[in-house]
Design a protein around this motif. Structure first.
Motif, PDB file in Angstrom:
ATOM      1  N   MET A  85       0.827  -1.202   0.000  1.00 22.55           N
ATOM      2  CA  MET A  85       0.000   0.000   0.000  1.00 22.55           C
ATOM      3  C   MET A  85       0.865   1.257   0.000  1.00 22.55           C
ATOM      4  SD  MET A  85      -2.988  -1.277   2.654  1.00 22.55           S
ATOM      5  CE  MET A  85      -3.946   0.235   2.585  1.00 22.55           C
ATOM      6  N   VAL A  86       1.965   1.226   0.745  1.00 23.92           N
ATOM      7  CA  VAL A  86       2.880   2.371   0.765  1.00 23.92           C
ATOM      8  C   VAL A  86       3.521   2.565  -0.603  1.00 23.92           C
ATOM      9  CG1 VAL A  86       5.058   3.239   1.705  1.00 23.92           C
ATOM     10  CG2 VAL A  86       3.359   2.253   3.235  1.00 23.92           C
ATOM     11  N   ALA A  87       3.898   1.456  -1.248  1.00 22.67           N
ATOM     12  CA  ALA A  87       4.512   1.537  -2.573  1.00 22.67           C
ATOM     13  C   ALA A  87       3.569   2.195  -3.575  1.00 22.67           C
ATOM     14  CB  ALA A  87       4.902   0.140  -3.055  1.00 22.67           C
ATOM     15  N   LEU A  88       2.278   1.923  -3.447  1.00 21.31           N
ATOM     16  CA  LEU A  88       1.291   2.572  -4.310  1.00 21.31           C
ATOM     17  C   LEU A  88       1.094   4.033  -3.904  1.00 21.31           C
ATOM     18  CD1 LEU A  88      -1.504  -0.181  -4.539  1.00 21.31           C
ATOM     19  CD2 LEU A  88       0.221   0.366  -6.263  1.00 21.31           C
ATOM     20  N   ALA A  89       0.963   4.257  -2.597  1.00 22.01           N
ATOM     21  CA  ALA A  89       0.627   5.591  -2.098  1.00 22.01           C
ATOM     22  C   ALA A  89       1.721   6.616  -2.377  1.00 22.01           C
ATOM     23  CB  ALA A  89       0.349   5.518  -0.599  1.00 22.01           C
ATOM     24  N   ARG A  90       2.979   6.225  -2.240  1.00 19.46           N
ATOM     25  CA  ARG A  90       4.069   7.192  -2.391  1.00 19.46           C
ATOM     26  C   ARG A  90       4.156   7.735  -3.809  1.00 19.46           C
ATOM     27  NH1 ARG A  90       8.945   4.795  -4.188  1.00 19.46           N
ATOM     28  NH2 ARG A  90      10.158   6.267  -2.942  1.00 19.46           N
ATOM     29  N   ARG A  91       3.621   7.003  -4.775  1.00 19.85           N
ATOM     30  CA  ARG A  91       3.574   7.474  -6.162  1.00 19.85           C
ATOM     31  C   ARG A  91       2.151   7.827  -6.590  1.00 19.85           C
ATOM     32  NH1 ARG A  91       7.784   6.376  -9.796  1.00 19.85           N
ATOM     33  NH2 ARG A  91       9.672   5.600  -8.786  1.00 19.85           N
ATOM     34  N   ASN A  92       1.259   7.817  -5.615  1.00 20.94           N
ATOM     35  CA  ASN A  92      -0.153   8.125  -5.857  1.00 20.94           C
ATOM     36  C   ASN A  92      -0.732   7.256  -6.975  1.00 20.94           C
ATOM     37  OD1 ASN A  92      -2.505   9.493  -5.147  1.00 20.94           O
ATOM     38  ND2 ASN A  92      -2.196  11.092  -6.688  1.00 20.94           N
ATOM     39  N   LEU A  93      -0.440   5.961  -6.896  1.00 16.87           N
ATOM     40  CA  LEU A  93      -0.907   5.018  -7.909  1.00 16.87           C
ATOM     41  C   LEU A  93      -2.238   4.406  -7.481  1.00 16.87           C
ATOM     42  CD1 LEU A  93       2.469   3.146  -8.527  1.00 16.87           C
ATOM     43  CD2 LEU A  93       1.459   4.943  -9.954  1.00 16.87           C
ATOM     44  N   PRO A  94      -3.204   4.321  -8.377  1.00 16.12           N
ATOM     45  CA  PRO A  94      -4.495   3.724  -8.027  1.00 16.12           C
ATOM     46  C   PRO A  94      -4.471   2.203  -8.015  1.00 16.12           C
ATOM     47  CG  PRO A  94      -4.526   4.437 -10.304  1.00 16.12           C
ATOM     48  CD  PRO A  94      -3.212   4.906  -9.729  1.00 16.12           C
ATOM     49  N   ARG A  95      -3.498   1.602  -8.727  1.00 12.66           N
ATOM     50  CA  ARG A  95      -3.453   0.149  -8.820  1.00 12.66           C
ATOM     51  C   ARG A  95      -2.073  -0.303  -9.280  1.00 12.66           C
ATOM     52  NH1 ARG A  95      -5.853  -1.158 -14.420  1.00 12.66           N
ATOM     53  NH2 ARG A  95      -6.946  -2.880 -13.431  1.00 12.66           N
ATOM     54  N   LEU A  96      -1.800  -1.580  -9.087  1.00  7.52           N
ATOM     55  CA  LEU A  96      -0.560  -2.180  -9.568  1.00  7.52           C
ATOM     56  C   LEU A  96      -0.771  -2.628 -11.008  1.00  7.52           C
ATOM     57  CD1 LEU A  96       2.308  -3.314  -9.040  1.00  7.52           C
ATOM     58  CD2 LEU A  96       1.213  -5.423  -8.241  1.00  7.52           C
ATOM     59  N   THR A  97       0.034  -2.095 -11.919  1.00  6.86           N
ATOM     60  CA  THR A  97      -0.077  -2.432 -13.332  1.00  6.86           C
ATOM     61  C   THR A  97       1.280  -2.899 -13.852  1.00  6.86           C
ATOM     62  OG1 THR A  97       0.529  -0.220 -14.115  1.00  6.86           O
ATOM     63  CG2 THR A  97      -1.805  -0.615 -13.611  1.00  6.86           C
ATOM     64  N   ARG A  98       1.287  -3.388 -15.071  1.00  6.43           N
ATOM     65  CA  ARG A  98       2.559  -3.782 -15.683  1.00  6.43           C
ATOM     66  C   ARG A  98       3.483  -2.580 -15.815  1.00  6.43           C
ATOM     67  NH1 ARG A  98       3.122  -8.523 -19.847  1.00  6.43           N
ATOM     68  NH2 ARG A  98       1.895 -10.127 -18.795  1.00  6.43           N
ATOM     69  N   GLU A  99       2.883  -1.430 -16.104  1.00  7.14           N
ATOM     70  CA  GLU A  99       3.683  -0.229 -16.327  1.00  7.14           C
ATOM     71  C   GLU A  99       4.375   0.255 -15.054  1.00  7.14           C
ATOM     72  OE1 GLU A  99       1.228  -1.073 -19.519  1.00  7.14           O
ATOM     73  OE2 GLU A  99       0.566  -0.662 -17.458  1.00  7.14           O
TER      74      GLU A  99
END
Length: 250
Positions: A104-118
């Motif tokens: 969740m932190v890995a997503l939040a620190r980049r303000n990502l809504p989801r884990l994607t291939r990109e």
């Protein structure tokens, strides 16, 4: 659980069901779902503390991400963790929360809504090289072991748990095979070619592991024993009784 999640998924379990699932977990010590600190004891009497208060800092450190996702990090973590815990042993309970928090932190620190291939490369890099201490990311001195990552990020289990809540937080095309391909590139890069993917996957020599990594090997052995010992005993007893069984059937 927040209204946003409720709107996406009308069949969320109620508190009674959640409490029943928590109470049914191996090692449960009378925990209440509404409380944030849960205690468990494994078969050898070792106590494990699952502390959801450690997730509170997400709202303080990454308020925009939390607001845009429309979530309560603690409540969401409880729901997801419960699903993850139902498919593992007591020894892995705390690491399931640790991995969930890091993801969740890995997503939040980049303000990502989801884990994607990109964005998977950036997310995996963070999880390989960071801890979460004192409400802040804390860089590791070395990359996490393959065994550690396996415990911290059970990809399919995470997909299933978030999907149950109606959350599209992991793209369908982010598969185990894709993650392996990312690791094959990341491990040499992050270790300045001191470690190949195959060496990382094998754990090199378990005799040379640091205490930080070596303890996961020990816990892995304990987990393996707890999961497979009953079946092994049953098979052994069956084999020993083969002659008697054959005679009885004759």
């Amino acid at each position: 659980m927040t209204a946003t999640i409720a709107r996406r998924h009308r069949n969320l379990p109620d508190l009674n069901e959640l409490q029943a699932r928590l109470s049914a977990l191996p090692g449960n010590r009378g925990n209440q779902f509404t409380e944030n600190v849960w205690q468990f004891i494994n078969q050898r009497g070792k106590r494990y503390t699952v502390d959801f208060d450690t997730v509170l800092a997400l709202s303080e450190v990454y308020p925009d991400w939390v607001r845009e996702r429309g979530i309560d990090p603690v409540s969401l973590s409880k729901h997801i963790w419960l699903s993850l815990a139902e498919s593992t042993t007591v020894n892995s309970y705390t690491r399931r929360l640790k991995g969930l928090r890091l993801w969740m932190v890995a997503l939040a620190r980049r303000n990502l809504p989801r884990l994607t291939r990109e964005n998977s490369r950036a997310v995996l890099t963070f999880m390989l090289t960071n801890n979460w201490r004192g409400g802040r990311p804390s860089p590791l001195k070395a990359v996490r072991s393959e065994m550690d990552m396996t415990f911290l990020m059970p990809l399919q289990a995470l997909k299933d748990a978030t999907s149950e809540l109606g959350l599209d937080w992991i793209s369908r095309d982010v598969t185990e095979a894709h993650v392996r391909r990312q690791f094959k590139v990341l491990i040499p890069e992050l270790t300045d070619n001191d470690l190949t993917y195959q060496d990382w996957k094998k754990g090199q020599s378990f005799n040379l592991l640091t205490l930080d990594h070596g303890r996961y090997y020990v816990e892995h052995c304990l987990n393996f024993f707890e999961e497979h010992a009953p079946l092994a005993c049953a098979l052994s007893q069956t084999l020993q009784a083969c002659a008697t069984i054959a005679t009885d059937l004759a």
